[in-house]
Structure formats: C-alpha cells, structure tokens
Scaffold this motif. Structure first.
Motif, PDB file in Angstrom:
ATOM      1  N   ASN A  47       0.894  -1.349  -0.075  1.00 50.01           N
ATOM      2  CA  ASN A  47       0.031  -0.093  -0.139  1.00 50.01           C
ATOM      3  C   ASN A  47       0.741   1.346  -0.032  1.00 50.01           C
ATOM      4  OD1 ASN A  47      -2.359  -1.455  -0.050  1.00 50.01           O
ATOM      5  ND2 ASN A  47      -2.440  -1.437   2.191  1.00 50.01           N
ATOM      6  N   ILE A  48       1.828   1.225   0.843  1.00 52.18           N
ATOM      7  CA  ILE A  48       3.034   2.455   0.884  1.00 52.18           C
ATOM      8  C   ILE A  48       3.608   2.635  -0.563  1.00 52.18           C
ATOM      9  CG2 ILE A  48       4.807   3.486   1.812  1.00 52.18           C
ATOM     10  CD1 ILE A  48       3.826   2.223   4.527  1.00 52.18           C
ATOM     11  N   ILE A  49       3.821   1.574  -0.986  1.00 52.01           N
ATOM     12  CA  ILE A  49       4.828   1.526  -2.427  1.00 52.01           C
ATOM     13  C   ILE A  49       3.642   2.188  -3.504  1.00 52.01           C
ATOM     14  CG2 ILE A  49       5.546   0.341  -4.390  1.00 52.01           C
ATOM     15  CD1 ILE A  49       6.624  -1.484  -2.179  1.00 52.01           C
ATOM     16  N   GLU A  50       2.441   1.903  -3.510  1.00 50.74           N
ATOM     17  CA  GLU A  50       1.320   2.277  -4.332  1.00 50.74           C
ATOM     18  C   GLU A  50       1.245   3.695  -4.209  1.00 50.74           C
ATOM     19  OE1 GLU A  50      -1.978  -0.181  -4.069  1.00 50.74           O
ATOM     20  OE2 GLU A  50      -0.868  -1.943  -5.158  1.00 50.74           O
ATOM     21  N   GLU A  51       1.154   4.148  -2.921  1.00 53.42           N
ATOM     22  CA  GLU A  51       0.688   5.500  -2.487  1.00 53.42           C
ATOM     23  C   GLU A  51       1.874   6.375  -3.143  1.00 53.42           C
ATOM     24  OE1 GLU A  51       0.780   8.242   1.413  1.00 53.42           O
ATOM     25  OE2 GLU A  51       0.011   6.209   1.786  1.00 53.42           O
ATOM     26  N   TYR A  52       3.134   5.721  -2.778  1.00 47.78           N
ATOM     27  CA  TYR A  52       4.208   6.792  -3.215  1.00 47.78           C
ATOM     28  C   TYR A  52       4.434   6.656  -4.909  1.00 47.78           C
ATOM     29  CZ  TYR A  52       6.677   7.284   1.177  1.00 47.78           C
ATOM     30  OH  TYR A  52       6.746   7.534   2.451  1.00 47.78           O
ATOM     31  N   GLN A  53       4.033   5.642  -5.490  1.00 49.13           N
ATOM     32  CA  GLN A  53       4.056   5.712  -6.909  1.00 49.13           C
ATOM     33  C   GLN A  53       2.961   6.504  -7.615  1.00 49.13           C
ATOM     34  OE1 GLN A  53       3.093   1.694  -8.640  1.00 49.13           O
ATOM     35  NE2 GLN A  53       4.374   2.243 -10.376  1.00 49.13           N
ATOM     36  N   ARG A  54       1.813   6.975  -6.835  1.00 52.06           N
ATOM     37  CA  ARG A  54       0.861   7.802  -7.085  1.00 52.06           C
ATOM     38  C   ARG A  54       1.268   9.405  -6.824  1.00 52.06           C
ATOM     39  NH1 ARG A  54      -2.604   4.316  -4.768  1.00 52.06           N
ATOM     40  NH2 ARG A  54      -2.705   6.005  -3.050  1.00 52.06           N
ATOM     41  N   THR A  55       1.981   9.387  -5.818  1.00 54.76           N
ATOM     42  CA  THR A  55       2.293  10.988  -4.861  1.00 54.76           C
ATOM     43  C   THR A  55       3.548  11.310  -5.083  1.00 54.76           C
ATOM     44  OG1 THR A  55       2.364   9.872  -2.619  1.00 54.76           O
ATOM     45  CG2 THR A  55       0.058  10.442  -3.564  1.00 54.76           C
ATOM     46  N   ASN A  56       4.410  10.422  -4.830  1.00 52.35           N
ATOM     47  CA  ASN A  56       5.961  10.822  -4.582  1.00 52.35           C
ATOM     48  C   ASN A  56       6.901   9.859  -5.394  1.00 52.35           C
ATOM     49  OD1 ASN A  56       8.425  11.687  -3.755  1.00 52.35           O
ATOM     50  ND2 ASN A  56       7.476  12.357  -1.949  1.00 52.35           N
ATOM     51  N   ASN A  57       7.055  10.187  -6.676  1.00 54.37           N
ATOM     52  CA  ASN A  57       7.874   9.360  -7.551  1.00 54.37           C
ATOM     53  C   ASN A  57       9.366   9.228  -7.088  1.00 54.37           C
ATOM     54  OD1 ASN A  57       8.078   7.600  -9.916  1.00 54.37           O
ATOM     55  ND2 ASN A  57       8.818   9.215 -11.121  1.00 54.37           N
ATOM     56  N   LEU A  58       9.825  10.341  -6.436  1.00 54.90           N
ATOM     57  CA  LEU A  58      11.241  10.225  -5.988  1.00 54.90           C
ATOM     58  C   LEU A  58      11.350   9.172  -4.877  1.00 54.90           C
ATOM     59  CD1 LEU A  58      14.141  11.443  -5.959  1.00 54.90           C
ATOM     60  CD2 LEU A  58      13.323  12.948  -3.965  1.00 54.90           C
ATOM     61  N   LYS A  59      10.385   9.123  -3.786  1.00 55.19           N
ATOM     62  CA  LYS A  59      10.336   8.159  -2.867  1.00 55.19           C
ATOM     63  C   LYS A  59      10.288   6.842  -3.369  1.00 55.19           C
ATOM     64  CE  LYS A  59       9.257  11.099   0.918  1.00 55.19           C
ATOM     65  NZ  LYS A  59       8.565  11.435   2.062  1.00 55.19           N
ATOM     66  N   TYR A  60       9.279   6.589  -4.235  1.00 55.07           N
ATOM     67  CA  TYR A  60       9.040   5.256  -4.868  1.00 55.07           C
ATOM     68  C   TYR A  60      10.521   4.734  -5.758  1.00 55.07           C
ATOM     69  CZ  TYR A  60       7.511   1.759  -8.345  1.00 55.07           C
ATOM     70  OH  TYR A  60       7.216   0.823  -9.107  1.00 55.07           O
ATOM     71  N   SER A  61      10.856   5.704  -6.392  1.00 57.46           N
ATOM     72  CA  SER A  61      12.213   5.269  -7.225  1.00 57.46           C
ATOM     73  C   SER A  61      13.433   5.030  -6.101  1.00 57.46           C
ATOM     74  CB  SER A  61      12.843   6.327  -7.900  1.00 57.46           C
ATOM     75  OG  SER A  61      11.633   6.600  -9.003  1.00 57.46           O
ATOM     76  N   PHE A  62      13.424   5.778  -5.105  1.00 59.65           N
ATOM     77  CA  PHE A  62      14.273   5.378  -3.981  1.00 59.65           C
ATOM     78  C   PHE A  62      14.172   4.016  -3.626  1.00 59.65           C
ATOM     79  CE2 PHE A  62      15.905   5.438   0.317  1.00 59.65           C
ATOM     80  CZ  PHE A  62      17.242   5.803   0.234  1.00 59.65           C
ATOM     81  N   ILE A  63      12.961   3.667  -3.024  1.00 61.20           N
ATOM     82  CA  ILE A  63      12.638   2.511  -2.479  1.00 61.20           C
ATOM     83  C   ILE A  63      12.856   1.310  -3.667  1.00 61.20           C
ATOM     84  CG2 ILE A  63      10.792   0.827  -1.674  1.00 61.20           C
ATOM     85  CD1 ILE A  63       9.454   3.282  -0.492  1.00 61.20           C
ATOM     86  N   PHE A  64      12.793   1.556  -4.820  1.00 61.60           N
ATOM     87  CA  PHE A  64      12.711   0.546  -5.952  1.00 61.60           C
ATOM     88  C   PHE A  64      14.272   0.335  -6.002  1.00 61.60           C
ATOM     89  CE2 PHE A  64      13.414  -0.624 -10.196  1.00 61.60           C
ATOM     90  CZ  PHE A  64      12.730  -1.637 -10.483  1.00 61.60           C
ATOM     91  N   LEU A  65      15.138   1.324  -5.870  1.00 64.52           N
ATOM     92  CA  LEU A  65      16.457   1.215  -6.223  1.00 64.52           C
ATOM     93  C   LEU A  65      17.360   0.677  -5.037  1.00 64.52           C
ATOM     94  CD1 LEU A  65      17.441   4.221  -8.389  1.00 64.52           C
ATOM     95  CD2 LEU A  65      17.324   2.079  -9.084  1.00 64.52           C
ATOM     96  N   ARG A  66      16.916   1.279  -3.888  1.00 61.73           N
ATOM     97  CA  ARG A  66      17.766   0.704  -2.538  1.00 61.73           C
ATOM     98  C   ARG A  66      17.148  -0.491  -2.028  1.00 61.73           C
ATOM     99  NH1 ARG A  66      21.365   3.170   1.381  1.00 61.73           N
ATOM    100  NH2 ARG A  66      20.984   1.853   3.081  1.00 61.73           N
ATOM    101  N   TYR A  67      15.922  -0.879  -2.170  1.00 56.57           N
ATOM    102  CA  TYR A  67      15.637  -2.099  -1.326  1.00 56.57           C
ATOM    103  C   TYR A  67      15.088  -3.139  -2.319  1.00 56.57           C
ATOM    104  CZ  TYR A  67      15.348   0.991   2.693  1.00 56.57           C
ATOM    105  OH  TYR A  67      15.538   1.816   3.807  1.00 56.57           O
ATOM    106  N   PHE A  68      14.695  -2.748  -3.604  1.00 60.76           N
ATOM    107  CA  PHE A  68      14.279  -3.972  -4.577  1.00 60.76           C
ATOM    108  C   PHE A  68      15.414  -4.364  -5.554  1.00 60.76           C
ATOM    109  CE2 PHE A  68       9.778  -2.473  -4.442  1.00 60.76           C
ATOM    110  CZ  PHE A  68       9.524  -2.832  -3.054  1.00 60.76           C
ATOM    111  N   LYS A  69      16.055  -3.241  -5.819  1.00 57.85           N
ATOM    112  CA  LYS A  69      17.449  -3.768  -6.772  1.00 57.85           C
ATOM    113  C   LYS A  69      18.784  -3.737  -5.836  1.00 57.85           C
ATOM    114  CE  LYS A  69      15.202  -3.786 -10.549  1.00 57.85           C
ATOM    115  NZ  LYS A  69      15.380  -4.824 -11.531  1.00 57.85           N
TER     116      LYS A  69
END
Length: 144
Positions: A76-98
């Motif tokens: 839910n938080i990832i989906e929220e960031y994807q809609r509202t805050n692309n920088l935090k979404y990208s950070f999570i994606f790069l830092r934690y997923f990749k």
C-alpha cells in the motif's frame, strides 16, 4: 524508533519480493512437521503430541499472518508513493528492491547521499507510524 524496529522494517523492505516464498517455506515446514509428528505419534503414542501439533500450527499461522500484514502494508505504501511521490518510490525501488548502493542511486536520481539518508529516514518513519496505526508494532513502542 529503535534499532530493532528499524531493522525489522528494512528486513521487510529488502525481502518484499520474496515474501511469498517465505510464506511457502513456512507452509512447507508446517506440512513436514505434521507428517513428522504423525509418524512420531504413531511410534511413541504420546498423548501430548496432538497438543504440541496444535500449538505449533497456531504459531505458524500467526507468523504467516504477521508476514502478510507487512506485505500488505508495504504494498500500500509503495502504491501510494508511486501515485504521489515518484522520488521516494524510485528510491525504494533502487535501494531495497534492486539493492543498489548510494553512489548508483546518487547518479540515477541525482540526489546526494545526505538527501538519501533523509529520504530513507522519512520512508522508514512513515512505515513505522503506519505500522503502529495498524497495531503491528505494539511491542516495539515504549510508553514512558
């Protein structure tokens, strides 16, 4: 937020893509224990083995439920960031997923390492407060 809580949140972030596998492993462990318990009960004919089996099943079900709650919260938080805050979404994606290091993140997102620390703290604090709101971190909260 204490270090233990921070590590717990980061554990679920780093392993978000593997949560379904974690749940499958727990279920497999449960099935194997049931088989072993049945076999052991057949050999030993212990009266308490059924009680032990029930207790283990309850503990495993609680563990699965806890993991699924974390999975849903993070989703839910990832989906929220994807809609509202692309920088935090990208950070999570790069830092934690990749699992990219801060230098790679700095180059891709054009943000300094200090800014990365700030973003990381904001994300972890937000997840922390959402988890408290959903009563997922009741033990970790100190009321002084």
């Amino acid at each position: 937020m204490n270090k233990t809580t921070r590590k717990k949140i980061e554990f679920y972030l780093y392993n978000y893509n593997y949560i379904d596998t974690m749940i499958k492993n727990i279920i497999t462990k449960k099935i194997n224990e049931e088989y072993n318990q049945s076999y052991t009960r057949f050999i030993k004919n212990k009266s308490s083995s059924l009680e032990d089996l029930v207790i283990r099943n309850i503990n495993l079900e609680q563990r699965i439920s806890k993991i699924k709650k974390w999975q849903n919260l993070i989703k839910n938080i990832i989906e929220e960031y994807q809609r509202t805050n692309n920088l935090k979404y990208s950070f999570i994606f790069l830092r934690y997923f990749k699992r990219k290091n801060p230098i790679v993140i700095e180059n891709k997102l054009n943000i300094s390492i200090k800014q990365q620390k700030d973003i990381k703290n904001e994300i972890l604090n937000y997840i922390f407060f959402c988890a408290i709101k959903q009563n997922m971190l009741v033990k970790e909260v100190n009321y002084k």
